[in-house]
Scaffold this motif. Structure first.
Motif: not given
Length: 710
Positions: A616-637
Motif C-alpha cells: 500500500i505504501n509503495m503505491c501511495l509513495f508513503n515511505y515515512g511510516d516508522p512502524t513498518n521498516r524496509m526489507l532490504y537496502r535501496g528498497q525505496m528507489g
C-alpha cells in the motif's frame, strides 16, 4: 498436436450435388459431422422453399411418434434402447413409414375411444349397483316405526299440519364426496326444508374414464312430495353434476335389477380386461422400435432442412451448397460424398470445390471425451477468434489445481475421486442407459474434470494436513510442552497448561525434532486458538503467488497470437506494457513473499514488516511510516522506479495505441481517396476531347462509337 493448441484451419467449400444424390450425400455428411452449411437463400421465406412439404411430413410423423410415446409412458412401459444408430431411410421409404405410423395412431385412438366408452359404461353400472344396494338399506331403515313416524311428522309439519296421507316420491343418484355439504345446504334452502335427504359414502374409489384419476363419491336418496319439488330437486342435481339413476320402488324389482347389473358388470369387466391386454400388446410392440423410429424421422427432417439451405440451379438437376469445413478433413468429406453418390445409385459424382473468401471462418476445436468438458468451460466464458490459441489444454491442469487450492480437503477429495472413477470405469454402460436426469447428465459429462479435481484435492489436503476438517498425526507433532533449553521454552510446563485456558502456539519454540514438519502442516495447529491467523497468512501468500503466475502465463499466451497474426502493434503497445505493468506491481509482490520467507525465520518473524502495508505504501509513495521498516537496502528507489514504470504503461496501452490505430485508419482512407481521383480526372479529360454526343455514345456503347468514328 497443433490442432489441440490452436483452433482448426477452416476453408469455404462449394458442393455441387446431383438432385438424385443430394439426399444421400447430405446424410453421409451429417453422419461425419465435420461441415457447417451456409444458408444460400436468406431472403426466401421458410414456407416457400423447395423441400418444405417434406419437412412438414417429417414433423407430422414426429407428432404421431410423440403421441405413441406418451401412451407408452402412460402405460408405464419401458422404452427399449439398444444403442443402435440406424441408417437414414430413403425418400421412397417415407410413404411406408407414414402408413405405419398412421395405422398405429388410428389403432391406438380407436382402442382408447372404445376403452373410454367401456369404462364410462362400467362406471355407470358400478354406481347403479351401489345405488341399488344402498337404497335397499335406506328403505329397510325407513321401515323402522320410530324413524318413519319422525319423517312423516317432519313432512306434515312443513306442509302446514294437514292430516292427509303422504305419497312421497324419491330420486337416487351419485355425487362427488366433496360436494355433499354444499349440495345439502342448497336443497334445504331451495326446497325450504320440504325434502328428506339420506346419504352414504362409497368406500372404494371409482375411476374417472376421461382422466383416469381416482375419485371418491357418495350415494344419496331424496324424498319429496309433488312434481314441483321433483323438478327443483332434479335441477339442483343437474347443477351439482350429480348422476341420477332409475330406482324401482319395490324391493323385489330392486333385487332383480341388482342381479342384472352384477351380471352385466362381470361381462363388461371381462371385455375391459381383453381390451387392456390388446392395448398392452400394441404398445409393447411399438416400444421396441420407438427409439429407432425417432432417430430415422429426425434424421430425415434434418436432411431436408439442410437441403433447404442449398441453392438450385436453372436446370433443376443440381443443388449448390456452401460449407465451412476443416482443411484436415477434406479427404474424409470427399470420401463421404463418394459413399453418398454410390448409395443413391447415381453415376454423376459430386464435386467439392474450395473457394477463396475474405470472410472470417468459424472457430472449430476438435475434442474427445476427455477434453470436451474443459473445452465447454472455456467456451462458456467466450469462444475465441479464428486460429487463436486454445486455452483448453492448459485448463486441464490449471482449473482442477486452482479448485484444489481453494478446496484443500484430503477426505472429501478422496470421495470425489472414487465417485468420478466409478463414472469413468462404467461410462460405456452409463452411456447405453441414456438417463433423462439432467443433474446426473451434467455430472457425468464432467466426470474427468471431477476426477482431476479430486486427485489434486487429495494432494493439497496432504499439504494442508486437512482430512474431513481434521488434522492427521502421521509423523508425530514437532511441538512439545516439556521444558526446553533456552529462554523461550523454559516456561512451558504442565502447570502453565493447567492454569491457562487459552494458549497460542509460538512457532519460535523449538520442537522435539528440532526442525520443520516432514510433510504438510503440523497437526498441533488444529488445537491452537491462533490457527486461523497462521493458516490464513500461509494460504493468502500462496494464493497471491499462484494468482500472479497464472495471470502472467495467461498474458504470455497472447504473445503467440500476436506473432501468428503478425500484429507488431499489439506486441509493442499491448503485450509488453501489460506484462511490464503486472510484473512491476504484482510480480514484485510475489518476489517480496519469497524474500520474506528466506530473510526471516521463526525466531525473527516478530520483527518482520507487513507486506500488505509495504504494498500500500509503495503505491501511495508513503515511505515515512516508522512502524513498518524496509526489507532490504535501496528498497525505496527500486519501488519508486517500479511504480513509475507501471504508471507509464497505462497511457501506452490506452492512449498511444488508440492514436496509432486512428492514424492508420486515416492513412488508409487517404490512400483510397487518392486512388479514386486519377480515375475521375481521366474520365473528365476524355469527355473534354470529344463532343457531348460522341463521348456519351463511346461510354455507353464502345462498338457503336467505333462505327461512328470510322
Amino acid at each position: 498436436m497443433g490442432e489441440l493448441f490452436r483452433s482448426e484451419e477452416m476453408t469455404l467449400a462449394q458442393l455441387f450435388l446431383q438432385s438424385e444424390a443430394a439426399y444421400c450425400c447430405v446424410s453421409e455428411l451429417g453422419e461425419l459431422g465435420m461441415v457447417q452449411f451456409r444458408d444460400l437463400n436468406p431472403d426466401v421465406n421458410v414456407f416457400q422453399r423447395k423441400f418444405v412439404n417434406e419437412v412438414r411430413r417429417c414433423e407430422e410423423m414426429d407428432r404421431k411418434l410423440r403421441f405413441v410415446e406418451k401412451e407408452i409412458r402412460k402405460a408405464s412401459l419401458p422404452l427399449m434402447d439398444t444403442g443402435e444408430n440406424p441408417e437414414v431411410p430413403f425418400p421412397r421409404d417415407m410413404i411406408d413409414l407414414e402408413a405405419s405410423f398412421e395405422k398405429l395412431e388410428n389403432e391406438l385412438k380407436e382402442i382408447n375411444t372404445n376403452q373410454e366408452a367401456l369404462k364410462k359404461n362400467f362406471l355407470e353400472l358400478t354406481e347403479l349397483k351401489h345405488i341399488l344396494h344402498r337404497t335397499q338399506q335406506f328403505f329397510d331403515e325407513m321401515e323402522d316405526p320410530n324413524l318413519l313416524e319422525e319423517s312423516s311428522a317432519l313432512m306434515e309439519g312443513n306442509e302446514g299440519g294437514r292430516g292427509a296421507p303422504l305419497r312421497l316420491g324419491f330420486v337416487a343418484g351419485v355425487i362427488g364426496r366433496e360436494r355433499i355439504p354444499t349440495f345439502e345446504r342448497m336443497l334445504w334452502r331451495v326446497c325450504r326444508g320440504n325434502v328428506f335427504l339420506r346419504k352414504a359414502e362409497i368406500e372404494d374409489p371409482l375411476e374417472d374414464p376421461a382422466t383416469g384419476d381416482q375419485v371418491h363419491k357418495s350415494v344419496f336418496i331424496i324424498f319429496f312430495q309433488g312434481d314441483q319439488l321433483k323438478n327443483r330437486v332434479k335441477k339442483i342435481c343437474e347443477g351439482f353434476r350429480a348422476s341420477l339413476y332409475p330406482c324401482p320402488e319395490t324391493p323385489q324389482e330392486r333385487k332383480e335389477m341388482l342381479a342384472g347389473v352384477n351380471s352385466r358388470i362381470d361381462d363388461l369387466q371381462m371385455v375391459l380386461n381383453q381390451t387392456e391386454d390388446h392395448r398392452q400388446r400394441v404398445l409393447q410392440a411399438a416400444s421396441k422400435t420407438m427409439r429407432v423410429w425417432f432417430i430415422k424421422v429426425r434424421k430425415m427432417k434434418a436432411i431436408y432442412h439442410t437441403l433447404n439451405l442449398c441453392n438450385i440451379d436453372v436446370t433443376q438437376k443440381c443443388l449448390i451448397a456452401e460449407v465451412w469445413c476443416p482443411v484436415s478433413d477434406l479427404d474424409s468429406i470427399q470420401f463421404a460424398l463418394r459413399r453418398g453418390t454410390e448409395r443413391s445409385g447415381s453415376t454423376v459424382p459430386s464435386i467439392l470445390n474450395r473457394m477463396q473468401t475474405k470472410q472470417t471462418p468459424p472457430t472449430f476445436n476438435k475434442t474427445n471425451k476427455f477434453t470436451s468438458g474443459f473445452q465447454n468451460i472455456v467456451d462458456a466464458y467466450g469462444i475465441g477468434n479464428y486460429r487463436e490459441i486454445n486455452p483448453a489444454p492448459y485448463t486441464i491442469i490449471t482449473f482442477p489445481f486452482l479448485f484444489a487450492v481453494m478446496f484443500g480437503d484430503m477426505g472429501h477429495g478422496l470421495l470425489m475421486t472414487c465417485a468420478a472413477l466409478y463414472l469413468v470405469l462404467r461410462e460405456s454402460r452409463l452411456v447405453a442407459q441414456k438417463s433423462d436426469n439432467e443433474m446426473f447428465s451434467m455430472v457425468f459429462a464432467g466426470r474427468y474434470i471431477i476426477l482431476l479435481m479430486g486427485v489434486f484435492s487429495v494432494y493439497t489436503g496432504l499439504i494442508y494436513n486437512d482430512c474431513f476438517s481434521k488434522s492427521l498425526n502421521m509423523f508425530g507433532s514437532g511441538w512439545s510442552v516439556r521444558p526446553m533449553y533456552g529462554p523461550r521454552g523454559a516456561n512451558w510446563t504442565a502447570e502453565t497448561l493447567d492454569g491457562n485456558s487459552v494458549l497460542q502456539l509460538d512457532p519460535a519454540v523449538p520442537g522435539v525434532f528440532g526442525g520443520p514438519y516432514p510433510l504438510g502442516i503440523d497437526p498441533i495447529w488444529n488445537l491452537a486458538t491462533n490457527k486461523l491467523t497462521f493458516l490464513n497468512s500461509f494460504k493468502m501468500k500462496m494464493s497471491v503467488i499462484l494468482g500472479v503466475v497464472h495471470m502472467l502465463f495467461g498474458v504470455s499466451l497472447s504473445l503467440f497470437n500476436h506473432l501468428y497474426f503478425k500484429k507488431p502493434l499489439n506486441i509493442f503497445l499491448g503485450f509488453i506494457p501489460e506484462i511490464v505493468f503486472m510484473a512491476s506491481l504484482f510480480g514484485y509482490l510475489a518476489l517480496l513473499v519469497f524474500y520474506k520467507w528466506t530473510a526471516y525465520d521463526a525466531f525473527s518473524s516478530r520483527e518482520a514488516p507487513s507486506l500488505l502495508i509495504h504494498f500500500i505504501n509503495m503505491c501511495l509513495f508513503n515511505y515515512g511510516d516508522p512502524t513498518n521498516r524496509m526489507l532490504y537496502r535501496g528498497q525505496m528507489g527500486i519501488q519508486v522506479l517500479l511504480v513509475l514504470v507501471a504508471l507509464a504503461c497505462v497511457p501506452c496501452m490506452l492512449v498511444v495505441k488508440t492514436l496509432v490505430l486512428r492514424r492508420q485508419h486515416l492513412w488508409k482512407k487517404h490512400l483510397s481517396q487518392t486512388r479514386e481521383e486519377p480515375a475521375e480526372l481521366a474520365s473528365a479529360d476524355f469527355r473534354a476531347m470529344f463532343p457531348t454526343d460522341v463521348s456519351s455514345d463511346l461510354v455507353s456503347s464502345p462498338r457503336r462509337g467505333k462505327s461512328q468514328q470510322s
